[in-house]
Design a protein around this motif. Structure first.
Motif, PDB file in Angstrom:
ATOM      1  N   ASN A 178       5.095   1.263   2.751  1.00  0.00           N
ATOM      2  CA  ASN A 178       4.496   1.169   1.429  1.00  0.00           C
ATOM      3  C   ASN A 178       4.466  -0.255   0.883  1.00  0.00           C
ATOM      4  O   ASN A 178       5.467  -0.947   0.880  1.00  0.00           O
ATOM      5  CB  ASN A 178       5.263   2.062   0.444  1.00  0.00           C
ATOM      6  N   TYR A 179       3.289  -0.662   0.442  1.00  0.00           N
ATOM      7  CA  TYR A 179       3.102  -1.872  -0.351  1.00  0.00           C
ATOM      8  C   TYR A 179       3.699  -3.114   0.300  1.00  0.00           C
ATOM      9  O   TYR A 179       4.678  -3.679  -0.164  1.00  0.00           O
ATOM     10  CB  TYR A 179       3.673  -1.682  -1.766  1.00  0.00           C
ATOM     11  N   HIS A 212      -0.680  -1.024   3.447  1.00  0.00           N
ATOM     12  CA  HIS A 212       0.385  -0.168   3.960  1.00  0.00           C
ATOM     13  C   HIS A 212       0.429  -0.260   5.492  1.00  0.00           C
ATOM     14  O   HIS A 212       0.105   0.707   6.185  1.00  0.00           O
ATOM     15  CB  HIS A 212       0.160   1.280   3.544  1.00  0.00           C
ATOM     16  N   ILE A 249      -2.758  -7.085   0.596  1.00  0.00           N
ATOM     17  CA  ILE A 249      -1.848  -5.997   0.235  1.00  0.00           C
ATOM     18  C   ILE A 249      -2.309  -4.716   0.916  1.00  0.00           C
ATOM     19  O   ILE A 249      -3.500  -4.423   0.971  1.00  0.00           O
ATOM     20  CB  ILE A 249      -1.788  -5.778  -1.287  1.00  0.00           C
ATOM     21  N   THR A 301      -1.045   7.000  -4.659  1.00  0.00           N
ATOM     22  CA  THR A 301      -0.744   5.682  -5.208  1.00  0.00           C
ATOM     23  C   THR A 301       0.648   5.742  -5.817  1.00  0.00           C
ATOM     24  O   THR A 301       1.320   6.783  -5.780  1.00  0.00           O
ATOM     25  CB  THR A 301      -1.747   5.253  -6.295  1.00  0.00           C
ATOM     26  N   GLU A 302       1.057   4.649  -6.413  1.00  0.00           N
ATOM     27  CA  GLU A 302       2.370   4.609  -7.063  1.00  0.00           C
ATOM     28  C   GLU A 302       2.463   5.637  -8.176  1.00  0.00           C
ATOM     29  O   GLU A 302       3.532   6.192  -8.439  1.00  0.00           O
ATOM     30  CB  GLU A 302       2.635   3.208  -7.612  1.00  0.00           C
ATOM     31  N   ILE A 358      -0.170  -3.303  -7.882  1.00  0.00           N
ATOM     32  CA  ILE A 358       0.373  -2.221  -7.065  1.00  0.00           C
ATOM     33  C   ILE A 358      -0.226  -0.868  -7.431  1.00  0.00           C
ATOM     34  O   ILE A 358      -0.537  -0.043  -6.567  1.00  0.00           O
ATOM     35  CB  ILE A 358       1.914  -2.170  -7.170  1.00  0.00           C
ATOM     36  N   THR A 389       3.033  -7.023   1.296  1.00  0.00           N
ATOM     37  CA  THR A 389       2.222  -8.141   0.805  1.00  0.00           C
ATOM     38  C   THR A 389       2.444  -9.366   1.673  1.00  0.00           C
ATOM     39  O   THR A 389       3.585  -9.705   2.003  1.00  0.00           O
ATOM     40  CB  THR A 389       2.587  -8.482  -0.645  1.00  0.00           C
ATOM     41  N   SER A 424      -5.257   1.817   4.226  1.00  0.00           N
ATOM     42  CA  SER A 424      -5.105   1.422   2.835  1.00  0.00           C
ATOM     43  C   SER A 424      -6.436   1.529   2.108  1.00  0.00           C
ATOM     44  O   SER A 424      -7.496   1.701   2.718  1.00  0.00           O
ATOM     45  CB  SER A 424      -4.577  -0.017   2.751  1.00  0.00           C
TER      46      SER A 424
END
Length: 365
Positions: free
Chosen positions: A109-110, A104, A102, A52-53, A13, A112, A27
């Motif tokens: 967000n994120y 967006h 993976i 990013t995270e 992630i 999968t 993404s």
């Protein structure tokens, strides 16, 4: 998704990037110290928003744009710290291999999804792609396609509309090749000619033509011209700039902006019907003190100029609403300056005096 796969995904992630431009969002992923995405995601721009995270939303520089392979590389001004960096797999991909996509999609967000390789080498034009059936949607473009070892085997690039999960990823060996060629140039503004496939340094381009083969380089033209808003959009951005708002960081699309003043969020949207709405979700209605709260909002609405309170479902907004033909630099600046000043004050007041609840924000960015 089984537990083992979930744990592998969690390790990746931090390497997954959201890329935003005035034209939309997509993404990307961190690989070998640089952000990889699609050329069509960056839209021919030299600057895009990245996050990013662990990396707050910031302005990244597009240092490589390759419309031939639909690749782009972005340099971050802040360190890209990844405890488990993604690695490329140059092993042969086979039909039936398990894959994980993976990204967006639609700005979520994120997200999968899992699937299998339907066709390891599917020729589209002059390029071979990996065809797979893991569900991807607009916004997934530029994200990684991973194998069971969470190694990158491809860059998610496009889908066939109205199909049953037909996704296509640029193979990792082509990304590896492009990364090597880009690094060998030792330059930060490089594009690939779609005709002769040579890498071209921007400073060698004259009149947007390839110095090697003479082909018109549309991506060079777009990068030179950049994004230029006009009309009401330009006026809104001028107002924001005058208020000290970083327009590039706040721009969500060509007609949408978002910024924060303290803990308070403010959104500005220009709709097709000609209405410009700037509003701030202040809080949610409490279960008690509702009558006193309503009386207060009605009384304040009678006193406020240019701004007004409204309630949508259970959220209280402070808003500025204007028809585009009535928006002027002076009045718009006064109203938005007041909104940015008063929204945090009212949010604090409503939460403390009436026990209103903190607002809940959606995850679309």
């Amino acid at each position: 998704m089984n537990l083992a796969t979930q744990k592998m995904v969690e390790r990746t992630i931090e390497s997954i990037v959201q890329v935003t431009t005035p034209y939309g969002s997509g993404s990307g992923f961190v690989c070998e110290g640089i952000i990889v995405t699609n050329s069509h995601v960056v839209g021919g721009l030299k600057e895009v928003l990245i996050s990013t995270e662990t990396l707050p939303k910031t302005i990244g520089t597009v240092v490589y744009d390759d419309p031939a392979y639909d690749l782009a590389f972005i340099r971050s001004p802040l360190p890209l710290v990844c405890e488990h960096p993604l690695a490329l797999s140059l092993e042969q991909v086979h039909d039936g291999d398990s894959v994980i996509a993976i990204g967006h999609p639609y700005g979520l967000n994120y997200s999968t999804t899992e699937g299998i390789v339907s066709k390891a080498a599917r020729l589209q034009g002059e390029v071979e792609y990996i065809q797979f059936d893991a569900a991807i949607n607009p916004g997934n473009s530029g994200g990684p396609l991973l194998n069971e070892n969470t190694e990158v085997i491809g860059v998610n690039t496009f889908i066939i509309q109205n199909s049953n999960n037909l996704g296509f990823a640029l193979p990792a060996y082509l990304l590896h090749e492009a990364l090597g060629q880009f690094k060998a140039e030792r330059a930060e503004n490089v594009i690939r000619c779609v005709s002769c496939k040579n890498l071209i340094r921007e400073e060698t381009i004259r009149n947007d033509y390839c110095p090697k083969c003479g082909t018109k380089l549309e991506v060079a033209k777009r990068r030179r011209e950049g994004y230029k808003p006009t009309g009401v959009v330009a006026l809104v951005e001028t107002i924001l700039e005058n208020l000290g708002i970083n327009v590039t960081l706040s721009r969500r699309s060509q007609r949408s902006w978002r910024s924060e003043t303290g803990a308070t969020r403010i959104d500005i949207n220009y709709y097709d019907n000609g209405i410009v709405i700037a509003d701030s979700p202040l809080c949610r209605i409490p279960q008690e003190n509702i009558n006193e709260l309503y009386d207060f909002l009605l009384a304040e609405n009678g006193l406020l100029q240019r701004l007004q309170f409204s309630i949508n479902e259970n959220t209280i907004f402070l808003s500025y609403i204007v028809v585009d033909s009535s928006l002027t630099l002076r009045h718009g600046s006064e109203a938005l300056e007041k909104l940015y000043r008063e929204a945090p004050r009212y949010q604090k007041l409503l939460i403390e005096r009436f026990k209103a609840l903190e607002p809940k924000y959606d995850e679309f960015e």
